[in-house]
Design a protein around this motif. Structure first.
Motif, PDB file in Angstrom:
ATOM      1  N   LEU A   1      -0.324 -15.740 -34.431  1.00 44.63           N
ATOM      2  CA  LEU A   1      -0.781 -17.027 -34.955  1.00 44.63           C
ATOM      3  C   LEU A   1      -2.212 -17.361 -34.555  1.00 44.63           C
ATOM      4  N   THR A   2      -2.667 -16.847 -33.424  1.00 49.22           N
ATOM      5  CA  THR A   2      -4.015 -17.188 -32.946  1.00 49.22           C
ATOM      6  C   THR A   2      -4.969 -15.993 -33.013  1.00 49.22           C
ATOM      7  N   GLN A   3      -4.614 -14.964 -33.760  1.00 51.03           N
ATOM      8  CA  GLN A   3      -5.466 -13.777 -33.888  1.00 51.03           C
ATOM      9  C   GLN A   3      -6.811 -14.140 -34.528  1.00 51.03           C
ATOM     10  N   PRO A   4      -7.960 -13.783 -33.925  1.00 53.09           N
ATOM     11  CA  PRO A   4      -9.252 -14.008 -34.583  1.00 53.09           C
ATOM     12  C   PRO A   4      -9.291 -13.283 -35.926  1.00 53.09           C
ATOM     13  N   CYS A   5      -9.857 -13.931 -36.945  1.00 53.21           N
ATOM     14  CA  CYS A   5      -9.785 -13.348 -38.288  1.00 53.21           C
ATOM     15  C   CYS A   5     -11.076 -13.522 -39.081  1.00 53.21           C
ATOM     16  N   ALA A   6     -12.215 -13.620 -38.397  1.00 52.89           N
ATOM     17  CA  ALA A   6     -13.503 -13.584 -39.088  1.00 52.89           C
ATOM     18  C   ALA A   6     -13.665 -12.202 -39.720  1.00 52.89           C
ATOM     19  N   PRO A   7     -14.544 -12.054 -40.715  1.00 58.40           N
ATOM     20  CA  PRO A   7     -14.718 -10.738 -41.353  1.00 58.40           C
ATOM     21  C   PRO A   7     -14.942  -9.599 -40.366  1.00 58.40           C
ATOM     22  N   ASP A   8     -15.704  -9.854 -39.326  1.00 59.02           N
ATOM     23  CA  ASP A   8     -15.974  -8.813 -38.333  1.00 59.02           C
ATOM     24  C   ASP A   8     -14.702  -8.408 -37.588  1.00 59.02           C
ATOM     25  N   ASP A   9     -13.849  -9.395 -37.262  1.00 57.01           N
ATOM     26  CA  ASP A   9     -12.591  -9.106 -36.578  1.00 57.01           C
ATOM     27  C   ASP A   9     -11.662  -8.289 -37.474  1.00 57.01           C
TER      28      ASP A   9
ATOM     29  N   ALA B   1     -18.663  -5.805 -43.498  1.00 60.29           N
ATOM     30  CA  ALA B   1     -18.599  -5.793 -42.035  1.00 60.29           C
ATOM     31  C   ALA B   1     -18.226  -4.403 -41.524  1.00 60.29           C
ATOM     32  N   MET B   2     -17.344  -3.706 -42.257  1.00 64.13           N
ATOM     33  CA  MET B   2     -17.006  -2.334 -41.882  1.00 64.13           C
ATOM     34  C   MET B   2     -18.240  -1.438 -41.932  1.00 64.13           C
ATOM     35  N   ALA B   3     -19.029  -1.593 -42.998  1.00 61.86           N
ATOM     36  CA  ALA B   3     -20.234  -0.778 -43.147  1.00 61.86           C
ATOM     37  C   ALA B   3     -21.247  -1.069 -42.047  1.00 61.86           C
TER      38      ALA B   3
ATOM     39  N   SER C   1      -3.857 -18.065 -44.541  1.00 64.46           N
ATOM     40  CA  SER C   1      -4.954 -18.273 -45.492  1.00 64.46           C
ATOM     41  C   SER C   1      -5.892 -19.356 -44.989  1.00 64.46           C
ATOM     42  N   SER C   2      -5.322 -20.419 -44.421  1.00 67.37           N
ATOM     43  CA  SER C   2      -6.147 -21.496 -43.875  1.00 67.37           C
ATOM     44  C   SER C   2      -7.003 -20.995 -42.722  1.00 67.37           C
ATOM     45  N   ARG C   3      -6.421 -20.191 -41.835  1.00 65.06           N
ATOM     46  CA  ARG C   3      -7.207 -19.641 -40.723  1.00 65.06           C
ATOM     47  C   ARG C   3      -8.289 -18.696 -41.242  1.00 65.06           C
ATOM     48  N   ASP C   4      -7.948 -17.867 -42.227  1.00 70.19           N
ATOM     49  CA  ASP C   4      -8.950 -16.980 -42.830  1.00 70.19           C
ATOM     50  C   ASP C   4     -10.102 -17.787 -43.423  1.00 70.19           C
ATOM     51  N   TYR C   5      -9.741 -18.860 -44.130  1.00 65.22           N
ATOM     52  CA  TYR C   5     -10.760 -19.691 -44.782  1.00 65.22           C
ATOM     53  C   TYR C   5     -11.687 -20.326 -43.745  1.00 65.22           C
ATOM     54  N   MET C   6     -11.112 -20.869 -42.683  1.00 66.95           N
ATOM     55  CA  MET C   6     -11.923 -21.556 -41.683  1.00 66.95           C
ATOM     56  C   MET C   6     -12.837 -20.592 -40.928  1.00 66.95           C
ATOM     57  N   GLN C   7     -12.481 -19.316 -40.865  1.00 68.68           N
ATOM     58  CA  GLN C   7     -13.307 -18.347 -40.144  1.00 68.68           C
ATOM     59  C   GLN C   7     -14.076 -17.409 -41.070  1.00 68.68           C
ATOM     60  N   SER C   8     -13.957 -17.629 -42.381  1.00 70.24           N
ATOM     61  CA  SER C   8     -14.558 -16.682 -43.328  1.00 70.24           C
ATOM     62  C   SER C   8     -16.071 -16.597 -43.229  1.00 70.24           C
ATOM     63  N   GLY C   9     -16.714 -17.679 -42.805  1.00 72.28           N
ATOM     64  CA  GLY C   9     -18.169 -17.657 -42.708  1.00 72.28           C
ATOM     65  C   GLY C   9     -18.687 -17.275 -41.342  1.00 72.28           C
ATOM     66  N   ASP C  10     -17.788 -17.125 -40.368  1.00 70.70           N
ATOM     67  CA  ASP C  10     -18.222 -16.828 -38.998  1.00 70.70           C
ATOM     68  C   ASP C  10     -18.902 -15.458 -38.936  1.00 70.70           C
ATOM     69  N   GLY C  11     -20.100 -15.445 -38.444  1.00 75.29           N
ATOM     70  CA  GLY C  11     -20.838 -14.197 -38.287  1.00 75.29           C
ATOM     71  C   GLY C  11     -21.460 -13.656 -39.560  1.00 75.29           C
TER      72      GLY C  11
ATOM     73  N   GLY D   1     -12.367  -9.907 -49.197  1.00 72.50           N
ATOM     74  CA  GLY D   1     -12.288  -8.486 -48.882  1.00 72.50           C
ATOM     75  C   GLY D   1     -13.633  -7.799 -48.987  1.00 72.50           C
ATOM     76  N   GLY D   2     -14.538  -8.324 -49.817  1.00 73.23           N
ATOM     77  CA  GLY D   2     -15.890  -7.785 -49.906  1.00 73.23           C
ATOM     78  C   GLY D   2     -16.672  -8.005 -48.633  1.00 73.23           C
ATOM     79  N   ALA D   3     -16.534  -9.200 -48.026  1.00 78.08           N
ATOM     80  CA  ALA D   3     -17.204  -9.471 -46.753  1.00 78.08           C
ATOM     81  C   ALA D   3     -16.652  -8.569 -45.655  1.00 78.08           C
ATOM     82  N   ILE D   4     -15.340  -8.320 -45.696  1.00 80.99           N
ATOM     83  CA  ILE D   4     -14.717  -7.432 -44.706  1.00 80.99           C
ATOM     84  C   ILE D   4     -15.236  -6.008 -44.884  1.00 80.99           C
ATOM     85  N   ALA D   5     -15.356  -5.567 -46.141  1.00 83.69           N
ATOM     86  CA  ALA D   5     -15.881  -4.228 -46.409  1.00 83.69           C
ATOM     87  C   ALA D   5     -17.320  -4.097 -45.912  1.00 83.69           C
TER      88      ALA D   5
END
Length: 320
Positions: free
Chosen positions: A93-101, A132-134, A223-233, A126-130
């Motif tokens: 429930l508290t796993q960090p989920c920014a694109p970098d994470d 971040a992988m690169a 989804s809410s946690r993903d949304y709130m952290q989607s812009g982090d980093g 998923g594009g931001a995550i991709a």
């Protein structure tokens, strides 16, 4: 007080019944393994050069399974996942989920499933995550083919996500088990219009596309946690795009109502002209509404990115 508790219990029961209904309508379609975040649900089909599909905010692997996976699997090994926390994949429930994470988890998944040098296809978040992988480890990737991706920390978030703006995990959990499901049902037409418009939602999207799983409380919570952290980093990450050593191509619908193609597509490529951008008429949910167009775009990218894993400066044909 007792009336409030009674209302809360009624809402929780209603949510549970819709959760059961969604899970019966859209059962797991793939296999399961375990990673550091818990159980992972994935689909691994076909043979050939590897393609890793990463879905966007509030999605799951069904977003790619209305024709796109079958098309690509004719001549590729295609791996689609429910991102940890989404679909049938678990996440604390508290796993960090920014694109970098989440990007770090994607490499863990690659190790677990023995995926080597994939073309990474990311849709929306998923594009931001991709990307971040690169940025993290380009040498492990063959390239990126991004569908309506989030790329820059810019632009106003689409109003459809306003209900996910919850900062407290407890309040997020409470909303997930009480008001989120009734609200999703009540606002379904408006949400569909914004997410899919100006195109129509395909008739197979609720079941084959997995959209009914959005009614599960875990879906809303993560989804809410993903949304709130989607812009982090994201701003810091975007400063490193110029040094990317893998080719990057983008496909955008010109009438996307979720992410602005001028900001996340044209502006990005204007800054980094070594990237390639293709615009087509359509909205945000291209993997569902235009699976053939997406397959042609991905297959063309895969063919042109078949060579060495990393580059110092790719020739234009690699990108376009």
């Amino acid at each position: 007080m007792s009336l409030l508790l009674l209302c809360g219990a009624g809402l929780a029961l209603n949510t549970y019944l819709w959760k059961r209904r969604a899970e019966q309508a859209v059962p797991p379609r793939g296999s399961f393994t375990r990673i550091s975040t818990g159980r992972l649900h994935y689909l691994d089909v076909g043979a050939g050069p590897e393609i890793l599909l990463i879905h966007g905010l509030g999605g799951q692997m069904g977003n790619f399974d209305c024709g796109l996976i079958d098309n690509l699997a004719r001549d590729h090994r295609v791996i689609a996942i429910d991102r940890p926390g989404m679909g049938y994949s678990e996440r604390p429930l508290t796993q960090p989920c920014a694109p970098d994470d989440t990007a770090a988890l994607m490499f863990e998944i690659m190790d677990k499933l023995d995926i080597k040098a994939p073309l990474v296809v990311g849709h929306s978040l998923g594009g931001a995550i991709a990307l971040a992988m690169a940025v993290q480890n380009a040498e492990r990737l063959r390239g990126l083919a991004l569908l309506a991706p989030l790329t820059l920390r810019a632009g106003r978030p689409a109003p459809v996500f306003d209900g996910m703006k919850i900062r407290s995990d407890f309040l997020r959990w409470l909303a997930a088990w009480t008001v989120a499901t009734p609200a999703a049902l009540r606002q379904a037409s408006a949400v569909i219009d914004q997410v899919y418009g100006p195109e129509e939602m395909p008739p197979n999207a609720p079941i084959q596309g997995g959209a009914m799983l959005t009614l599960r409380p875990s879906h809303f919570y993560h989804s809410s946690r993903d949304y709130m952290q989607s812009g982090d980093g994201l701003e810091e990450m975007s400063r490193k795009y110029a040094g990317l050593t893998v080719p990057v191509r983008l496909l955008y619908g010109t009438e996307d109502r979720i992410l602005d193609p001028q900001i996340h597509g044209a502006k990005l490529v204007g800054r980094h002209p070594q990237m390639g951008l293709k615009l087509v008429p359509g909205g945000h949910m291209l993997p569902l509404t235009q699976p053939v167009v997406c397959a042609e775009f991905i297959r063309d990218a895969s063919e042109k990115m078949r060579g060495s894993l990393t580059i110092k400066r790719a020739s234009p044909e690699v990108y376009r």
